[in-house]
Design an enzyme around this catalytic site. Structure first.
Site, PDB file in Angstrom:
ATOM      1  N   VAL A   2       0.815  -1.221   0.000  1.00 56.25           N
ATOM      2  CA  VAL A   2       0.000   0.000   0.000  1.00 56.25           C
ATOM      3  C   VAL A   2       0.842   1.263   0.000  1.00 56.25           C
ATOM      4  O   VAL A   2       0.308   2.365  -0.123  1.00 56.25           O
ATOM      5  CB  VAL A   2      -0.973   0.023   1.202  1.00 56.25           C
ATOM      6  CG1 VAL A   2      -1.984  -1.084   1.085  1.00 56.25           C
ATOM      7  CG2 VAL A   2      -0.228  -0.054   2.521  1.00 56.25           C
ATOM      8  N   GLY A   7       8.135   4.083   2.085  1.00 52.24           N
ATOM      9  CA  GLY A   7       8.634   5.266   2.760  1.00 52.24           C
ATOM     10  C   GLY A   7      10.136   5.279   2.822  1.00 52.24           C
ATOM     11  O   GLY A   7      10.813   4.489   2.139  1.00 52.24           O
ATOM     12  N   SER A   8      10.679   6.162   3.668  1.00 47.11           N
ATOM     13  CA  SER A   8      12.128   6.329   3.754  1.00 47.11           C
ATOM     14  C   SER A   8      12.822   5.072   4.242  1.00 47.11           C
ATOM     15  O   SER A   8      13.922   4.738   3.801  1.00 47.11           O
ATOM     16  CB  SER A   8      12.453   7.497   4.693  1.00 47.11           C
ATOM     17  OG  SER A   8      11.821   8.675   4.270  1.00 47.11           O
ATOM     18  N   GLY A  65      11.234   1.823   4.671  1.00 49.91           N
ATOM     19  CA  GLY A  65      10.645   0.528   4.407  1.00 49.91           C
ATOM     20  C   GLY A  65       9.367   0.604   3.624  1.00 49.91           C
ATOM     21  O   GLY A  65       9.022   1.636   3.049  1.00 49.91           O
ATOM     22  N   VAL A  83       5.034  -0.684   3.378  1.00 51.68           N
ATOM     23  CA  VAL A  83       3.856  -0.977   4.190  1.00 51.68           C
ATOM     24  C   VAL A  83       2.929  -1.896   3.400  1.00 51.68           C
ATOM     25  O   VAL A  83       2.630  -1.636   2.226  1.00 51.68           O
ATOM     26  CB  VAL A  83       3.112   0.318   4.577  1.00 51.68           C
ATOM     27  CG1 VAL A  83       1.883  -0.014   5.417  1.00 51.68           C
ATOM     28  CG2 VAL A  83       4.032   1.262   5.329  1.00 51.68           C
ATOM     29  N   LYS A  94       4.392  -2.502   8.613  1.00 54.83           N
ATOM     30  CA  LYS A  94       5.511  -1.703   8.115  1.00 54.83           C
ATOM     31  C   LYS A  94       6.785  -2.536   8.269  1.00 54.83           C
ATOM     32  O   LYS A  94       7.242  -2.803   9.376  1.00 54.83           O
ATOM     33  CB  LYS A  94       5.635  -0.404   8.900  1.00 54.83           C
ATOM     34  CG  LYS A  94       6.786   0.488   8.453  1.00 54.83           C
ATOM     35  CD  LYS A  94       6.787   1.772   9.266  1.00 54.83           C
ATOM     36  CE  LYS A  94       7.928   2.698   8.869  1.00 54.83           C
ATOM     37  NZ  LYS A  94       7.926   3.950   9.653  1.00 54.83           N
ATOM     38  N   ASP A 108       8.592  14.899  11.559  1.00 50.69           N
ATOM     39  CA  ASP A 108       8.322  14.598  10.148  1.00 50.69           C
ATOM     40  C   ASP A 108       6.831  14.741   9.851  1.00 50.69           C
ATOM     41  O   ASP A 108       6.205  13.839   9.286  1.00 50.69           O
ATOM     42  CB  ASP A 108       8.803  13.188   9.795  1.00 50.69           C
ATOM     43  CG  ASP A 108       9.078  13.029   8.293  1.00 50.69           C
ATOM     44  OD1 ASP A 108       9.154  14.054   7.589  1.00 50.69           O
ATOM     45  OD2 ASP A 108       9.206  11.880   7.842  1.00 50.69           O
TER      46      ASP A 108
END
Length: 1020
Positions: free
Chosen positions: A716, A719-720, A722, A724, A739, A846
């Site tokens: 789905v 990210g930085s 890993g 998800v 994740k 973040d």
């Protein structure tokens, strides 16, 4: 002497003429070349100033094209000189360069709505050929330069909606070609110069929304060609000069919101036979209703509200077949007797009628049945604050387009007819302060568009109908001061996720507070006082973090005053008086910094009164009727709290036990520390993280099965650190998000530990909940780390803002303004909790749209705590913050500028990122958009727009399309004004949060207050 023959003479003369013509043509060519080069240079200088030097703006203005082919440029065919400059509806925010005056062949200038600032240059006076000057909807300031008097060919001057100052220039009266003069919505002062009466060609004059004063000059009566005159929203006083009744061609006449007085001409049609719109509301006019208006066959809008007119309303209005708006509210019409409403019979012939207002008069008599025969186009019907009696006719159900029905404060009675259930477009229903009785009808559930209902101060009885739960758009509901009884039903108000106010006070309700009120995360006011409610305050109310007023006085509640009330940080009023609470006063209430009134009087409370917060203000708290309270500040005059013998013995025992077991405890802790340090198996150590915070332990095998082997069909997002995946675990009823950390990425392991640590210590409804974590090895023997979260079916905020479908089940849903405000509030509540409400301050580091996830109900949850830092107390604002590091924390575009300079992470840093996120929500543009650069940032882009032109920068999906048909005024336009005002407020919050310097940024608590105000305004 040489004598030439005629033939020789002719040859010489022909040669001489040819020579002179050749010389003249060469001179003309040189002059033309010089003139065109002048235009080109002037345009390039103009471009630089208009666009603030933006290299991407006006890209066609370059050497590869002749300037006559440039965007917005028209040239004259004969001279190839610039004759028209039309660059409207841009967002450059520049200024007008004086070089404009060098374009001496200009006839048309249209620089409407390009966010200009600065002054109008004097050099405009060089443009003697100029016929059209359009500078409206900008931010120009200063006075209109007197040099413009030289532009004697001007026919149209439109400068409305700027910040122009000074007096309306008297020299405008010398511009005899003028047909349109628009100076509305500026800051002009003084009076109307009589010289404007010289403009015999003038057809439209707009001076509304300024600071003009004095009497309306009689000279305007000489403008025999005038069709449009607007003088509204100024400070004009005195009587309307009789000379204005000479304007026989007038179609729009607007005197609204001034200080005018006197009477209106009785025979308006004779003076203004072509009248389409007439408004004089908000003045001090007196006299009777001008019944002669029934002869105005073109009349579309008639508004004489908020004056002192009296007598009957004419019953001869049926000939006004084009009438759309009829507003006679807030006058003294009627005498409280029969026949006051006879005018309604004639209005049934006005088939175009949309708004009918006759509120706040002295109109009496029985509401006639023919109300249902009014135009089916009717959107608003307002008859509040009169003396009208009778029942609501069954025929009301014929008004199928009705959106607002206001009948409050009359003498109406009877039951609510079932035909009301046919009004499927009804959004606002106000029936308060009448004599209605019987049950609230079940058909109310058919009105699914209802957002604001007020049934208070009547004689309704029985139960609240369960069908009310179908009205899921409800934002305000009041049925206070009636005879309603029974339990407040579950699954009724709890389904109304947008509910802001629930007022049920002064009835006979029994039973407990429904627990599903805890679903109402936007609820601001809950007033249940003066009923027969019992039980304890349900724990689920702790989720109502937007509550500002909680009033439960005069009931039979018992048990303890729950400590969770101290987490409702928006509370301003808390009234628990006259109940049966028996406990101490929770010390957590000192955390309520906005609390201005606390009443816990007449209960059975005991023990020490807290010190701090609202308890330090004796005028803000009431404690009477609780005889066993003690302590508190001296001004309360309460007895000191004694230490009981049992407490003394207990204290002595605790001291002995502490000394006796202190050494053992220290030894035990040391032993455990050494044991964990020597533990070799990483998987045994890190897997214990799940148990450390009470999570269900999960293995790599279970996660592998749950995600179909981490297949791409379950992916789905990435990210930085890993990827998800969506999955199904037997331990949980709902889908989960897994994740999986990419341990090859530098910092991934540290991110895993930081996220587990942060989410293990904090819990909040607007934070993504960690379900468990896994640290093990995969089937190949490699280290494996994963965190399991709640699955959010609506994906990320970034997905919805930028229309990217991340998986097969996502929907390309467009967020409206209310949803975006709610999401902004959800994130604000999360940050407030992180910064102020979770013991140790947590800096997220973040905050960005991809880290905001949305559940089924589009409630926002802040996630991804891989960069989060735990900070003790005020250290988050200290320059020596030990949580900082040399690596910059965050994502490009959202990183606060001080992080780039090596400053430590701080809550102010989160506020910067949050501000950028808000600006992205309102514009639909990322901070890294290609349009930003070379001095223009998302912050600067929006900062300029909050001054003027907000609609030009916002996401187009937030704007309501408006019918701009001439003379048409609709309720939708009022909605647009409200939305634009809210858009400006929303953008202003984002700008205030993203200021360059940390100490200038808005605090999260102030943000919450401002957003709640926006939400309240939208809900109205």
């Amino acid at each position: 002497m040489l004598i030439l023959s005629p033939s020789h003479y002719n040859k010489i003369m022909v040669s001489l003429i040819m020579f002179l013509l050749s010389m003249a043509s060469q001179t003309l060519a040189v002059n033309v070349a010089l003139s065109t080069e002048t235009d080109k240079i002037a345009l390039l200088v103009l471009k630089d100033k208009l666009t603030n030097g933006d290299p991407h703006a006006l890209s066609s203005w370059n050497e590869s094209l002749h300037f006559c082919a440039w965007e917005g440029i028209t040239c004259s065919r004969r001279h190839m000189r610039v004759s028209a400059l039309q660059l409207q509806n841009q967002y450059w925010g520049g200024t007008i360069a004086p070089s404009l005056g060098n374009l001496t062949f200009l006839r048309v200038i249209n620089l409407t709505n390009i966010n200009l600032h600065g002054e109008i240059p004097r050099e405009v006076g060089h443009l003697k050929r100029l016929q059209f000057l359009g500078l409206s909807n900008n931010n120009l300031h200063g006075e209109i330069p007197i040099e413009m008097i030289n532009c004697s060919s001007l026919e149209v001057i439109i400068m409305w909606q700027n910040n122009l100052t000074g007096k309306v220039p008297s020299w405008l009266g010398s511009m005899m070609q003028l047909t349109h003069l628009g100076l509305a919505v500026n800051n002009f002062v003084g009076s109307i110069p009589p010289s404007l009466g010289n403009l015999s060609s003038l057809e439209a004059l707009s001076l509304g929304v300024n600071h003009l004063e004095g009497r309306i000059t009689p000279a305007l009566g000489r403008l025999s060609n005038l069709k449009f005159l607007s003088l509204s929203s100024n400070n004009f006083s005195g009587q309307v000069t009789p000379s204005l009744y000479n304007l026989s061609n007038i179609q729009v006449l607007d005197f609204a919101r001034n200080h005018l007085m006197g009477t209106l001409l009785s025979n308006i049609p004779l003076a203004f036979p072509n009248l389409k719109m007439f408004t004089c509301g908000g003045n001090r006019f007196i006299g009777t209703f001008p019944s002669s208006i029934s002869n105005l066959s073109e009349l579309q809008l008639f508004d004489i509200s908020v004056n002192n007119f009296h007598g009957p309303i004419s019953p001869t209005l049926g000939s006004l077949h084009k009438l759309q708006i009829f507003n006679v509210g807030h006058n003294r019409f009627g005498n409280g007797r029969d026949h006051d409403l006879d005018f309604l019979f004639s209005l049934t012939n006005c088939t175009q009628l949309q708004n009918l207002d006759f509120y706040e008069n002295y109109l009496g008599g029985v509401l006639p049945d023919i109300i249902g025969n009014l135009s089916t186009n009717l959107v608003l019907l307002d008859m509040a604050l009169n003396q009208i009696s009778g029942r609501i006719p069954e025929g009301i159900g014929k008004l199928v387009n009705l959106a607002t029905l206001d009948m409050e404060e009359n003498f109406l009675g009877g039951t609510i007819p079932d035909s009301m259930g046919k009004l499927k477009n009804l959004g606002e229903l106000w029936l308060s302060e009448n004599k209605f009785y019987g049950n609230i009808p079940l058909v109310i559930g058919n009105l699914t568009m209802l957002s604001d209902v007020d049934l208070s101060s009547n004689e309704f009885e029985g139960l609240i109908p369960f069908t009310l739960g179908y009205c899921t758009n409800m934002q305000k509901f009041s049925a206070s001061e009636n005879n309603l009884s029974g339990n407040i039903p579950n699954q009724t108000f709890g389904n109304q996720q947008g509910l802001i106010q629930l007022l049920l006070y002064s009835n006979s309700f029994t039973g407990p507070i429904p627990s599903d009120l805890g679903n109402l995360n936007h609820l601001s006011i809950l007033d249940l006082q003066d009923n027969k409610l019992i039980g304890e305050i349900p724990t689920r109310l702790s989720a109502c973090t937007a509550l500002t007023e909680l009033v439960l006085e005069r009931n039979s509640f018992h048990g303890s005053i729950p400590s969770f009330l101290g987490s409702l940080l928006s509370l301003e009023i808390l009234d628990l008086s006259n109940n049966n609470f028996s406990s101490t006063i929770p010390h957590e209430l000192v955390n309520l910094t906005f609390l201005s009134m606390l009443n816990v009087s007449f209960n059975h409370l005991y023990g020490e009164v807290p010190v701090g917060g609202v308890f330090n203000n004796v005028t803000a708290i009431s404690l009477v009727g609780n005889k066993d309270l003690c302590g508190g500040i001296p001004q309360l005059n309460l007895p000191a709290c004694p230490m009981l013998p049992s407490q003394k013995r207990s204290l002595k025992k605790r001291v002995i036990l502490f000394i006796a077991f202190g050494g053992v405890l220290i030894s035990f802790v040391a032993f455990i520390s050494i044991y964990l340090f020597k533990k070799k198996a990483k998987n045994l150590y890190t897997t214990s993280l799940a148990l450390q915070y009470g999570y269900v332990k999960v293995s790599y095998r279970e996660l592998h099965q749950a995600t179909n082997g981490f297949s791409s069909s379950n992916l789905v997002g990435t990210g930085s650190f890993g990827s998800v995946y969506r999955g199904i675990l037997v331990h949980f009823e709902r889908p989960v998000a897994v994740k999986v950390l990419n341990l090859q990425t530098r910092g991934a392991s540290k991110s895993f530990m930081a996220e587990c640590k942060a989410l293990g210590k904090i819990k909040h409804r607007n934070l993504v909940s960690i379900l468990t974590c896994c640290s093990s090895v995969d089937y190949k023997g490699n280290d494996f780390k994963a965190i399991v979260f709640e699955f959010m079916p609506n994906g990320s905020l970034e997905t919805l803002l930028h229309n990217a479908i991340e998986d097969s089940e996502s929907t390309n849903m467009s967020l409206n303004l209310m949803q975006r405000v709610n999401i902004a509030l959800d994130i604000a509540f999360a940050l407030d909790y992180l910064h102020n409400g979770s013991g140790e301050a947590v800096v997220h580091c973040d905050v960005k749209p991809s880290n905001v996830l949305l559940d089924n109900e589009v409630v926002a949850h802040l996630g991804d705590f891989g960069l989060a830092r735990l900070i003790h107390g005020d250290a988050c604002r200290s320059s020596s913050n030990h949580a900082s590091s040399s690596a910059i924390k965050g994502t490009i575009g959202y990183i606060p500028p001080e992080y780039g300079a090596g400053s430590p992470v701080s809550v102010e840093g989160d506020m910067y990122s949050y501000g950028i996120l808000l600006l992205e929500m309102i514009t639909g543009k990322k901070p890294t958009d290609s349009m930003f650069g070379e001095g223009l940032s998302l912050h600067n882009f929006c900062n300029m727009a909050t001054l003027d032109g907000i609609t030009e920068i916002v996401d187009s999906r937030l704007l309501i399309p408006i019918d701009h048909q001439e003379g048409r005024v609709t309720q939708q336009q009022n909605m647009e004004d409200t939305i634009q005002e809210c858009l400006v407020s929303f953008a202003s919050i984002g700008v205030a949060c993203s200021q360059e310097f940390p100490n200038q940024r808005m605090s999260i608590k102030d943000v919450i207050t401002e957003l709640l105000a926006i939400k309240q305004k939208l809900s109205c």
